[in-house]
Scaffold this motif. Sequence first.
Motif, PDB file in Angstrom:
ATOM      1  N   ILE A   6       1.276   4.562  -2.622  1.00 23.52           N
ATOM      2  CA  ILE A   6       1.154   5.905  -2.121  1.00 23.52           C
ATOM      3  C   ILE A   6       2.481   6.432  -2.547  1.00 23.52           C
ATOM      4  O   ILE A   6       2.529   7.971  -3.108  1.00 23.52           O
ATOM      5  CB  ILE A   6       0.869   6.111  -0.615  1.00 23.52           C
ATOM      6  CG1 ILE A   6      -0.335   5.589  -0.277  1.00 23.52           C
ATOM      7  CG2 ILE A   6       1.100   7.478  -0.371  1.00 23.52           C
ATOM      8  CD1 ILE A   6      -0.724   5.373   1.149  1.00 23.52           C
ATOM      9  N   THR A  54       2.568   7.416  -6.125  1.00 25.86           N
ATOM     10  CA  THR A  54       1.540   8.142  -7.013  1.00 25.86           C
ATOM     11  C   THR A  54       1.597   9.699  -6.233  1.00 25.86           C
ATOM     12  O   THR A  54       1.216  10.756  -6.892  1.00 25.86           O
ATOM     13  CB  THR A  54       0.276   7.740  -6.845  1.00 25.86           C
ATOM     14  OG1 THR A  54       0.169   7.303  -5.558  1.00 25.86           O
ATOM     15  CG2 THR A  54       0.178   6.148  -7.796  1.00 25.86           C
ATOM     16  N   ALA A  55       2.074   9.688  -5.066  1.00 24.85           N
ATOM     17  CA  ALA A  55       1.859  11.107  -4.685  1.00 24.85           C
ATOM     18  C   ALA A  55       3.002  11.800  -4.940  1.00 24.85           C
ATOM     19  O   ALA A  55       4.077  11.336  -5.077  1.00 24.85           O
ATOM     20  CB  ALA A  55       1.600  11.063  -2.990  1.00 24.85           C
ATOM     21  N   VAL A  79       0.845  -1.234  -0.062  1.00 23.60           N
ATOM     22  CA  VAL A  79      -0.112   0.052   0.090  1.00 23.60           C
ATOM     23  C   VAL A  79       0.885   1.294   0.047  1.00 23.60           C
ATOM     24  O   VAL A  79       0.750   2.049  -0.888  1.00 23.60           O
ATOM     25  CB  VAL A  79      -0.946  -0.095   1.244  1.00 23.60           C
ATOM     26  CG1 VAL A  79      -1.896   1.136   1.541  1.00 23.60           C
ATOM     27  CG2 VAL A  79      -1.891  -1.359   0.853  1.00 23.60           C
ATOM     28  N   VAL A  80       2.021   1.104   0.893  1.00 19.06           N
ATOM     29  CA  VAL A  80       2.530   2.375   0.937  1.00 19.06           C
ATOM     30  C   VAL A  80       3.537   2.410  -0.060  1.00 19.06           C
ATOM     31  O   VAL A  80       3.765   3.803  -0.724  1.00 19.06           O
ATOM     32  CB  VAL A  80       3.787   2.385   2.220  1.00 19.06           C
ATOM     33  CG1 VAL A  80       4.612   3.409   2.153  1.00 19.06           C
ATOM     34  CG2 VAL A  80       2.836   2.321   3.405  1.00 19.06           C
TER      35      VAL A  80
END
Lengths: 212, 579, 210
Positions: free
Chosen positions: C61, C64-65, C57-58
Amino acid sequence: MTATALTAAQAGLVSCETCALLSRPADAAEPGHCRRCGATLESRRHHSIQYTWALVVAAAICYIPANVLPVLNTTTLGSTDSDTIMGGVALLYTTGSWPLALIVLVASVMVPLGKLIALSYLLISVQRGSIQSNRERTRLYRLVEFIGRWSMLDVFVDTFTVALIQLQPLMSVEPGPGVLFFAAVVVLTMIAAESFDPRLIWDSSARGRRHA
Amino acid sequence: MPDDSDRLDVPRATVVPRRRARISVVWVIPILAAVVAIGLAVQRILSEGPTITIVFKIAQGVEAGKTVIKYKDVNIGRITAVRLSDDSSKVEVTAKIDKSADGLIVEDAKFWVVEPRVTLSGISGLGTLLSGNYIGFEVGKSQKKERRFTALEVAPVITSGQLGRQFALTAADLGSLGVGSPIYYRRLQAGQVIAYDLTADGKAVDLKIFVNTPYDRYVNPGTRFWSASGLDVSIGSSGVEVRTESLVALIAGGIAFDTPPFAARPEPAAANTAYTLYSDRPTAMKQPESISTRYVLYFHESLRGLSAGAPVTLLGLPAGEVVGVGLDFDPKTLNVRGRVEIVSYPERLIARMGATQTAEREIFARSGEQRHAFLRHMVEKQGMRAQLRSGSLVTGQLYVAFDYFPDAPKVKVDWRGDVAVLPVVPSTITDIEAKLTGIVAKLDKLPYEAIGADVTKMLAGVSVTLQDASKAMNRIDTDVTPELKTTLAAASRALVTTDGMLNNGVNTTLEELRRTLTTADGVLKSTDAALLGKDAPGQQELRDALQEITRAARSLRTLADYLERHPESLIWGKSGDKP
Amino acid sequence: MTDPGETVACPECDLLQHLPELAPGDKARCPRCGNTLATQSTDPINVPLALTLAAAVVFIIANTASLMGLSAVGHHASTTIPGGALEMWLQGEMLTAVVVAFCAIIAPGGYILFMLTVLLAVRRPPAPHWIGELLRWADSMRPWSMSEVMILGILVALIKIAELATVVPGIGMYAVGGLVVLFTAIMITFDPREVWKRVEWTDYGAEAVR
């Protein structure tokens, strides 16, 4: 400890590099595959010395242009400044960020050079059949393996500086030709460290003892 | 490692087996990570503002991913894509607007590219030289949302937040005005021209102007607007008068307004009231005469130099003006004579009556009959006659003067018609000519040498003055209107003629000449003072501006020099500054 | 039957006792004073699995962030990790871009993917033999996944840029930091021997020595 040190090679066994399963090789030349994990079994890394030398030499060749060619071109209001790695370090130092200068100096200049020297030393020592300082040499190898990836630091710094500073016409940054050579040095020395078999260090001693 | 025999007989440690059912606490970590990720994704989706399309004719400096849309200097959106329209004639720009600005994107919202611009009202957008062009935005008043817009080609002159009022002006031609031309009230900039267009019938130009608060309250229904562009040069009896609103108006054209006292109204004008744009201040502020009477005069002499608009005076004071100069053919006597139509404005004379004579003024102002009776009395009993007089020997302009001529023969005036014919007496101009020929013989005997020497000295002086004048002309050639040039040309022509006349020996003309030359000299002196003198106001402004520019240029040069030598100082700062 | 284990003395009451071999999750206590003598790390499979899931999950992130936002003289810019590699590619340094993408995105991503598959599969032993291959792939990815070098590089770049512009660290930066921590945790808690125990053996040429 009174028992003699016995290596798997001496005992005619092969240890799987992946899962540490000790197996009896199917054939002396073609040890076969590990039954547990399917990895190709090799007594020692394939042509370790040859491959390692080739990679070390290639990396050394790339090391010159990596330091001579500029890695970053900064264009400010139309005029462009090119910076090599050493130039960048000097700039960081003169503008007062000496901790950054130190980090970049160590990671980008000293570590790759150190790796090249260390690997050459290990190769030469193994090829000469040296039996001295086995443990130290193994520690050196471990250090080379561990520290290797940190030379990639400057490549990342360059990448993200370029990605962010695109503020035409005020200022923009482009990568220089040196970056590619520098990345090549890091990649080649990493593969070189992978292809060098540290067990070779101890083989000389084993051979020596056997013959002694 | 101890073998069995070494083992001491020791108890066994208690083993607490793991409770199988309990889920290890480590699962908190991925759950936490997932929660954070979902939270971020949701927040990003919720904070998505609308996507809009703006169509530009040409989108200079607009880059996808970089160019922003700004409103009141705050980013409200960013351009995501730039591409040609289907027919390749326009540029379609896609932009993503911040959620917070969603409410502003309405039907009549305006977009335009902000880049450095030099306009009539100044230089704008210089900041974009460094930061790159951005797209300006102005809110609209509509409530309807819209997602597709056509961009303006230039920034709107008035932003919606500006307070003030809009008015409409009609002018004969645009002159040197343009969008952004300043509007002045008492030499203060009070607004600007925001748009212009040809009228439907093509005979005039409609201008839309915007007058800012607080000046808009000085615009009332009786206000007059006039074109204040350029220089107003008038040659009068007091010399040359030069008027200009400001240096900007000189270059960019401008409009000024004021309310003549007779037309003042207390209530401010409503928005979009229409006004006429007059060509200059005197015309604009001219009081329309409410009382006027027409008369006709017949002259048997040359009317050359008399034109419509020439003044009609009574005892030297302005009493009216000439409205028509023409010919009259009398079929009975087969005579052709000059016919001059004049109109009298008694109000002008009444206004000049003494302060103590308020009662009399009232009488004359009110009653046409009283005036008429008074005129009859003056003409029939006191010998009031009209006469052509020379307004200026230099320009050759004539005017009509009413004066007492007690020696004039009595005349019967027919007052019955619409327009009365008033009696005239011949002008003294022709008299002069007759006199001149008469004196020729006399002058034959005059000592020419002495006069000649005198005149030569004077001519030398005049030529020096003329040289100064021509120097002045070269210096400010463009500023001085052609009238002045013609004046000086006429002066030199007059002098040449005079020179010729002198060779014939003319005494009176000499006197006139001396007088004219003194006037010309004085005229040139005052021009000098107004425009060329060291402390002339016009020059002062110019000089101040030039000084500012020089100073700015000097400091810019120093900066450019420094940057050339130390370009890296832009990134790393000046060396030695850091700690 | 010899009970594997060792003889110890309780550090609190000094009682000599025999500490047997513990199963995962077991705790050994002193019978006299109750002091915890030893814990066997729980679950060499589930703990790394949880951490790998979190890392997955991280990782998404982090990629994409935005890493950080920069603003100077009216310009605003921000970049993500793939954006950085892309910019290098667009600037003409294509090989370098590939290297950066491999070390920063492909290797860590691959590591997470393979580990996830392996760990999920061995929860229900015996796992098919290609799981072992996947684990081998994961192991070869590990030296090339340089997320921690990258974050140091980003920090150096950030400090350099912060001198001439306002820099705001973005969520991507914190995510990469978290990723580095998670990777370390995974490598600590993962015991490959457990996997090897649960993978079915293939019938290859070599004969194993037990």
